[in-house]
Design an enzyme around this catalytic site. Structure first.
Site, PDB file in Angstrom:
ATOM      1  N   ARG A 231      46.030  63.975  56.368  1.00 45.75           N
ATOM      2  CA  ARG A 231      47.141  63.029  56.281  1.00 45.75           C
ATOM      3  C   ARG A 231      46.881  62.098  55.099  1.00 45.75           C
ATOM      4  NH1 ARG A 231      49.520  66.087  58.869  1.00 45.75           N
ATOM      5  NH2 ARG A 231      50.589  65.850  60.860  1.00 45.75           N
ATOM      6  N   GLU A 260      54.777  60.313  51.496  1.00 42.28           N
ATOM      7  CA  GLU A 260      55.433  61.620  51.340  1.00 42.28           C
ATOM      8  C   GLU A 260      56.936  61.584  51.558  1.00 42.28           C
ATOM      9  OE1 GLU A 260      53.819  64.695  53.842  1.00 42.28           O
ATOM     10  OE2 GLU A 260      51.766  64.206  53.259  1.00 42.28           O
ATOM     11  N   HIS A 292      52.442  69.204  51.067  1.00 44.19           N
ATOM     12  CA  HIS A 292      52.150  69.350  52.505  1.00 44.19           C
ATOM     13  C   HIS A 292      52.499  70.769  52.991  1.00 44.19           C
ATOM     14  CE1 HIS A 292      51.612  66.819  56.373  1.00 44.19           C
ATOM     15  NE2 HIS A 292      51.223  68.072  56.593  1.00 44.19           N
TER      16      HIS A 292
HETATM   17  P1  NAD Z   1      41.668  68.822  65.951  1.00 45.00           P
HETATM   18  O1  NAD Z   1      42.184  67.836  66.940  1.00 45.00           O
HETATM   19  O2  NAD Z   1      41.317  70.206  66.404  1.00 45.00           O
HETATM   20  O3  NAD Z   1      40.373  68.223  65.218  1.00 45.00           O
HETATM   21  C1  NAD Z   1      40.283  66.921  64.724  1.00 45.00           C
HETATM   22  C2  NAD Z   1      38.813  66.524  64.726  1.00 45.00           C
HETATM   23  O4  NAD Z   1      38.704  65.227  64.111  1.00 45.00           O
HETATM   24  C3  NAD Z   1      38.210  66.401  66.140  1.00 45.00           C
HETATM   25  O5  NAD Z   1      36.998  67.124  66.220  1.00 45.00           O
HETATM   26  C4  NAD Z   1      37.985  64.899  66.302  1.00 45.00           C
HETATM   27  O6  NAD Z   1      36.846  64.596  67.116  1.00 45.00           O
HETATM   28  C5  NAD Z   1      37.750  64.501  64.853  1.00 45.00           C
HETATM   29  N1  NAD Z   1      37.882  63.070  64.634  1.00 45.00           N
HETATM   30  C6  NAD Z   1      38.565  62.139  65.379  1.00 45.00           C
HETATM   31  N2  NAD Z   1      38.354  60.908  64.862  1.00 45.00           N
HETATM   32  C7  NAD Z   1      37.525  61.068  63.794  1.00 45.00           C
HETATM   33  C8  NAD Z   1      36.925  60.167  62.883  1.00 45.00           C
HETATM   34  N3  NAD Z   1      37.111  58.850  62.997  1.00 45.00           N
HETATM   35  N4  NAD Z   1      36.137  60.679  61.907  1.00 45.00           N
HETATM   36  C9  NAD Z   1      35.911  62.011  61.811  1.00 45.00           C
HETATM   37  N5  NAD Z   1      36.433  62.907  62.664  1.00 45.00           N
HETATM   38  C10 NAD Z   1      37.231  62.438  63.636  1.00 45.00           C
HETATM   39  O7  NAD Z   1      42.754  68.852  64.789  1.00 45.00           O
HETATM   40  P2  NAD Z   1      42.980  70.014  63.709  1.00 45.00           P
HETATM   41  O8  NAD Z   1      43.889  71.035  64.281  1.00 45.00           O
HETATM   42  O9  NAD Z   1      41.667  70.435  63.162  1.00 45.00           O
HETATM   43  O10 NAD Z   1      43.828  69.223  62.599  1.00 45.00           O
HETATM   44  C11 NAD Z   1      43.248  68.186  61.833  1.00 45.00           C
HETATM   45  C12 NAD Z   1      44.334  67.467  61.073  1.00 45.00           C
HETATM   46  O11 NAD Z   1      44.887  68.333  60.076  1.00 45.00           O
HETATM   47  C13 NAD Z   1      45.566  67.079  61.928  1.00 45.00           C
HETATM   48  O12 NAD Z   1      45.362  65.847  62.590  1.00 45.00           O
HETATM   49  C14 NAD Z   1      46.655  66.976  60.896  1.00 45.00           C
HETATM   50  O13 NAD Z   1      46.694  65.631  60.417  1.00 45.00           O
HETATM   51  C15 NAD Z   1      46.189  67.882  59.761  1.00 45.00           C
HETATM   52  N6  NAD Z   1      47.053  69.058  59.560  1.00 45.00           N
HETATM   53  C16 NAD Z   1      47.564  69.295  58.317  1.00 45.00           C
HETATM   54  C17 NAD Z   1      48.345  70.415  58.078  1.00 45.00           C
HETATM   55  C18 NAD Z   1      48.903  70.738  56.712  1.00 45.00           C
HETATM   56  O14 NAD Z   1      49.852  71.521  56.611  1.00 45.00           O
HETATM   57  N7  NAD Z   1      48.337  70.212  55.639  1.00 45.00           N
HETATM   58  C19 NAD Z   1      48.630  71.289  59.134  1.00 45.00           C
HETATM   59  C20 NAD Z   1      48.078  71.032  60.388  1.00 45.00           C
HETATM   60  C21 NAD Z   1      47.299  69.915  60.597  1.00 45.00           C
END
Ligand code: NAD
Length: 326
Positions: A231, A260, A292
């Site tokens: 994000r 965005e 994105h």
């Molecule tokens: P997920 O919930 O499986 O994993 C997120 C991880 O981040 C978890 O292990 C959590 O413990 C950790 N986390 C929480 N707080 C944290 C902190 N302060 N510092 C470090 N780590 C922390 O989520 P995911 O499916 O792996 O997705 C991650 C992110 O990717 C989503 O939140 C979304 O913002 C982004 N995303 C982007 C796209 C894109 O098209 N670019 C698509 C999907 C998701």
């Protein structure tokens, strides 16, 4: 169930249209984004379906409740753009797609890294113009270097598998370390200090907002690569620009940006861009910005439609809401 579908693009219809018929769900596709001005379009619908740059604040949840809307369907994983507490207070379910294809996003993060490192985007424009000069396009081996992964959830883990395949050492920071991954966790400060590549895979929360800012950039190695597919608000853009001007970064790949809305997913090629930070960022030869699109594979888009409609169906049949955001 009748769904008002916001921010529709042609590719949304490919899977949503035929699948919704199978579920007996009626969808009205609106091209406009969901915001305070457009929310009245949802009047007469049971649910609205929104994407990453739509938002729903407290006042809008009250308005939705008055209109009889019972459900907000997020066709994405992140839910930072919805006031979830206000929705609950107004009796509105919020459901998301927690996982569709973590590989899609991780593979894209790697594509950004490979591109900014080896300058393939610039090589393409040169050779297309029959400029076969390779000056300025020197990269660095990734093999044997250290990759710092912030957030080791689904996408972070997929990224770790890819980075390992490139022979990179992995260090990671996550407040909830996963012992099963067989990787070294460290403090976030040490991950910033020790990494040659930093890749962000944590959600946007009050704790992670501006996790990359002047102080943390100062900790980083000179010549570091920074990749953000999570994000935009994880990075304080002004500080990133300052770091770029100080020549801190070898390359920066950004699939997300803090402002965005109204720009990403739109064709603004004929407009004067009034976002100074975005305009400045796009002038750096070592910065690659994409709109994105980490999620944008056939497999992921199909899975998003499947889960969103399963979520809608669970609401209409009164089944367990396993993807409800609380
Ligand atoms: P997920 O919930 O499986 O994993 C997120 C991880 O981040 C978890 O292990 C959590 O413990 C950790 N986390 C929480 N707080 C944290 C902190 N302060 N510092 C470090 N780590 C922390 O989520 P995911 O499916 O792996 O997705 C991650 C992110 O990717 C989503 O939140 C979304 O913002 C982004 N995303 C982007 C796209 C894109 O098209 N670019 C698509 C999907 C998701």
């Amino acid at each position: 169930m009748k769904i008002a579908f916001y921010s529709t693009k042609p590719y949304d219809r490919i899977y949503f249209e035929p699948m919704s018929r199978d579920y007996g769900i009626e969808i009205r596709f609106f091209e406009v984004p969901c915001n305070a001005e457009t929310v009245p379009l949802a009047n007469g619908y049971d649910a609205l379906c929104i994407f990453v740059n739509d938002y729903i604040n407290e006042a809008m949840t009250e308005q939705l409740a008055r209109m009889g809307v019972t459900t907000i369907l997020l066709r994405c994983a992140g839910f930072n753009n919805v006031d979830v507490k206000a929705a609950a207070k107004n009796g509105i379910h919020v459901l998301r797609v927690p996982s569709y294809s973590p590989e899609a996003v991780a593979e894209f993060a790697m594509a950004l890294l490979l591109t900014v490192n080896r300058h393939t985007h610039r090589a393409f424009t040169r050779t297309r113009d029959f400029n076969m000069n390779i000056n300025g396009l020197m990269g660095t081996d990734l093999h044997g270097k250290t990759a710092g992964v912030i957030g080791t959830g689904r996408i972070g883990q997929a990224m770790i598998r890819i980075l390992k395949g490139f022979g990179m050492e992995i260090i990671a920071y996550d407040p909830y370390p996963n012992d099963k991954l067989g990787i070294a966790y460290d403090t976030i400060e040490n991950v910033f200090k020790k990494s040659d590549v930093i890749t962000l895979h944590c959600p946007l929360t009050p704790e992670t907002k501006h996790i990359v800012e002047a102080k943390t950039i100062e900790l980083m190695k000179d010549g570091v690569f920074l990749i953000n597919t999570s994000r935009g608000d994880l990075i304080r853009t002004e500080d990133l620009i300052e770091g770029l001007l100080q020549k801190k970064f070898a390359g920066v790949g950004l699939d997300v940006y803090d402002e965005e809305g109204g720009v990403f997913y739109e064709d603004r090629s004929n407009d004067i861009i009034d976002d100074e930070n975005l305009a400045r960022l796009s002038t750096f030869p070592n910065v690659l910005i994409t709109s994105h699109m980490g999620f944008f594979t056939k497999e992921a888009v199909r899975a998003i439609a499947e889960t969103t409609l399963e979520n809608a169906d669970a609401v209409q049949k009164g089944l367990e809401l396993k993807n409800e955001v609380q």
